[in-house]
Design a protein around this motif. Structure first.
Motif, PDB file in Angstrom:
ATOM      1  N   TYR A  96       0.839  -1.202   0.000  1.00 34.72           N
ATOM      2  CA  TYR A  96       0.000   0.000   0.000  1.00 34.72           C
ATOM      3  C   TYR A  96       0.869   1.245   0.000  1.00 34.72           C
ATOM      4  CZ  TYR A  96      -3.134   3.650   1.696  1.00 34.72           C
ATOM      5  OH  TYR A  96      -3.838   4.817   1.843  1.00 34.72           O
ATOM      6  N   ILE A  97       0.575   2.157  -0.899  1.00 38.15           N
ATOM      7  CA  ILE A  97       1.282   3.436  -0.969  1.00 38.15           C
ATOM      8  C   ILE A  97       0.262   4.536  -0.703  1.00 38.15           C
ATOM      9  CG2 ILE A  97       2.606   5.002  -2.429  1.00 38.15           C
ATOM     10  CD1 ILE A  97       3.417   2.514  -4.072  1.00 38.15           C
ATOM     11  N   PRO A  98       0.331   5.161   0.484  1.00 37.69           N
ATOM     12  CA  PRO A  98      -0.644   6.220   0.777  1.00 37.69           C
ATOM     13  C   PRO A  98      -0.454   7.424  -0.141  1.00 37.69           C
ATOM     14  CG  PRO A  98       0.951   6.005   2.565  1.00 37.69           C
ATOM     15  CD  PRO A  98       1.264   4.938   1.564  1.00 37.69           C
ATOM     16  N   SER A  99      -1.561   8.069  -0.467  1.00 30.53           N
ATOM     17  CA  SER A  99      -1.492   9.268  -1.303  1.00 30.53           C
ATOM     18  C   SER A  99      -0.887  10.417  -0.504  1.00 30.53           C
ATOM     19  CB  SER A  99      -2.896   9.657  -1.781  1.00 30.53           C
ATOM     20  OG  SER A  99      -3.676  10.087  -0.674  1.00 30.53           O
ATOM     21  N   LYS A 100      -0.466  11.466  -1.208  1.00 28.35           N
ATOM     22  CA  LYS A 100       0.062  12.655  -0.531  1.00 28.35           C
ATOM     23  C   LYS A 100      -0.993  13.257   0.388  1.00 28.35           C
ATOM     24  CE  LYS A 100       3.442  13.790  -4.051  1.00 28.35           C
ATOM     25  NZ  LYS A 100       3.862  14.704  -5.099  1.00 28.35           N
ATOM     26  N   GLU A 101      -2.247  13.207  -0.069  1.00 30.30           N
ATOM     27  CA  GLU A 101      -3.358  13.724   0.733  1.00 30.30           C
ATOM     28  C   GLU A 101      -3.484  12.941   2.044  1.00 30.30           C
ATOM     29  OE1 GLU A 101      -8.211  13.835   0.377  1.00 30.30           O
ATOM     30  OE2 GLU A 101      -7.036  13.928  -1.466  1.00 30.30           O
ATOM     31  N   THR A 102      -3.394  11.622   1.974  1.00 27.59           N
ATOM     32  CA  THR A 102      -3.475  10.781   3.166  1.00 27.59           C
ATOM     33  C   THR A 102      -2.311  11.059   4.105  1.00 27.59           C
ATOM     34  OG1 THR A 102      -4.662   9.045   1.985  1.00 27.59           O
ATOM     35  CG2 THR A 102      -3.534   8.390   4.003  1.00 27.59           C
ATOM     36  N   LEU A 103      -1.115  11.174   3.551  1.00 28.43           N
ATOM     37  CA  LEU A 103       0.062  11.468   4.380  1.00 28.43           C
ATOM     38  C   LEU A 103      -0.078  12.812   5.080  1.00 28.43           C
ATOM     39  CD1 LEU A 103       2.923  10.223   2.043  1.00 28.43           C
ATOM     40  CD2 LEU A 103       2.103   9.133   4.139  1.00 28.43           C
ATOM     41  N   LEU A 104      -0.610  13.808   4.375  1.00 31.32           N
ATOM     42  CA  LEU A 104      -0.809  15.132   4.962  1.00 31.32           C
ATOM     43  C   LEU A 104      -1.837  15.070   6.098  1.00 31.32           C
ATOM     44  CD1 LEU A 104      -0.104  18.137   4.886  1.00 31.32           C
ATOM     45  CD2 LEU A 104      -1.902  18.431   3.185  1.00 31.32           C
ATOM     46  N   LYS A 105      -2.927  14.334   5.875  1.00 31.70           N
ATOM     47  CA  LYS A 105      -3.944  14.197   6.920  1.00 31.70           C
ATOM     48  C   LYS A 105      -3.357  13.535   8.162  1.00 31.70           C
ATOM     49  CE  LYS A 105      -8.065  13.885   4.011  1.00 31.70           C
ATOM     50  NZ  LYS A 105      -9.134  12.986   3.538  1.00 31.70           N
ATOM     51  N   ARG A 106      -2.574  12.478   7.957  1.00 28.41           N
ATOM     52  CA  ARG A 106      -1.946  11.793   9.095  1.00 28.41           C
ATOM     53  C   ARG A 106      -0.998  12.734   9.837  1.00 28.41           C
ATOM     54  NH1 ARG A 106      -0.203   6.042   6.364  1.00 28.41           N
ATOM     55  NH2 ARG A 106      -2.301   5.213   6.068  1.00 28.41           N
ATOM     56  N   SER A 107      -0.229  13.491   9.080  1.00 29.70           N
ATOM     57  CA  SER A 107       0.724  14.422   9.675  1.00 29.70           C
ATOM     58  C   SER A 107      -0.005  15.489  10.495  1.00 29.70           C
ATOM     59  CB  SER A 107       1.556  15.079   8.573  1.00 29.70           C
ATOM     60  OG  SER A 107       2.423  16.030   9.122  1.00 29.70           O
ATOM     61  N   ASN A 108      -1.048  16.063   9.918  1.00 29.82           N
ATOM     62  CA  ASN A 108      -1.822  17.091  10.626  1.00 29.82           C
ATOM     63  C   ASN A 108      -2.456  16.535  11.892  1.00 29.82           C
ATOM     64  OD1 ASN A 108      -1.185  19.037   8.759  1.00 29.82           O
ATOM     65  ND2 ASN A 108      -3.051  18.764   7.562  1.00 29.82           N
ATOM     66  N   LYS A 109      -2.924  15.296  11.834  1.00 33.18           N
ATOM     67  CA  LYS A 109      -3.527  14.677  13.016  1.00 33.18           C
ATOM     68  C   LYS A 109      -2.477  14.512  14.114  1.00 33.18           C
ATOM     69  CE  LYS A 109      -6.339  10.779  14.461  1.00 33.18           C
ATOM     70  NZ  LYS A 109      -7.023   9.562  14.046  1.00 33.18           N
TER      71      LYS A 109
END
Length: 128
Positions: A96-109
């Motif tokens: 699984y390769i998370p999208s940039k959007e998913t990575l950003l959401k995780r980072s912000n959380k």
């Protein structure tokens, strides 16, 4: 028992998704629910056919065949092919390769949780 299926774009006659299911009426193969963003974008552009590739498999056999077919066609999200599958198949998140959007959401959380923790610690310190 389990089965292996693929979704085929009608506009270019090309498979775009490989999946497995376990019910007798092929409900998962024919369902539009619980699909990823890439799958939904493809279906907005093109009608598709559902093909049951293999049937009467054990769950383990279906998982193995899913991996084989995903490897054969390759995935869009890792630039190896044209399937919209997000993983290498076989029930898990392997590959699984998370999208940039998913990575950003995780980072912000994580940042929000860290800020909350720091505020709580400062509040405790100041109250003492």
């Amino acid at each position: 028992m389990a089965y292996l299926y693929r979704h085929i774009r009608q506009d270019i006659n090309q498979p775009f998704y490989i999946g497995i299911g376990s019910n007798d009426d092929y409900r998962r193969a024919n369902s539009k629910h619980g699909r990823n963003k890439i799958w939904n974008n493809i279906v907005k552009k093109s009608k598709y056919n559902v093909e049951i590739i293999l049937d009467d498999l054990t769950w383990q056999e279906a998982c193995e065949k899913e991996k084989e077919f995903i490897a054969l066609y390759g995935r869009k999200n890792n630039s190896t092919g044209y399937l919209c599958n997000l993983t290498n198949g076989g029930e898990g998140t392997l590959g699984y390769i998370p999208s940039k959007e998913t990575l950003l959401k995780r980072s912000n959380k994580k940042i929000c949780l860290l800020n909350y923790f720091l505020i709580m610690m400062l509040t405790i310190i100041l109250m003492n």
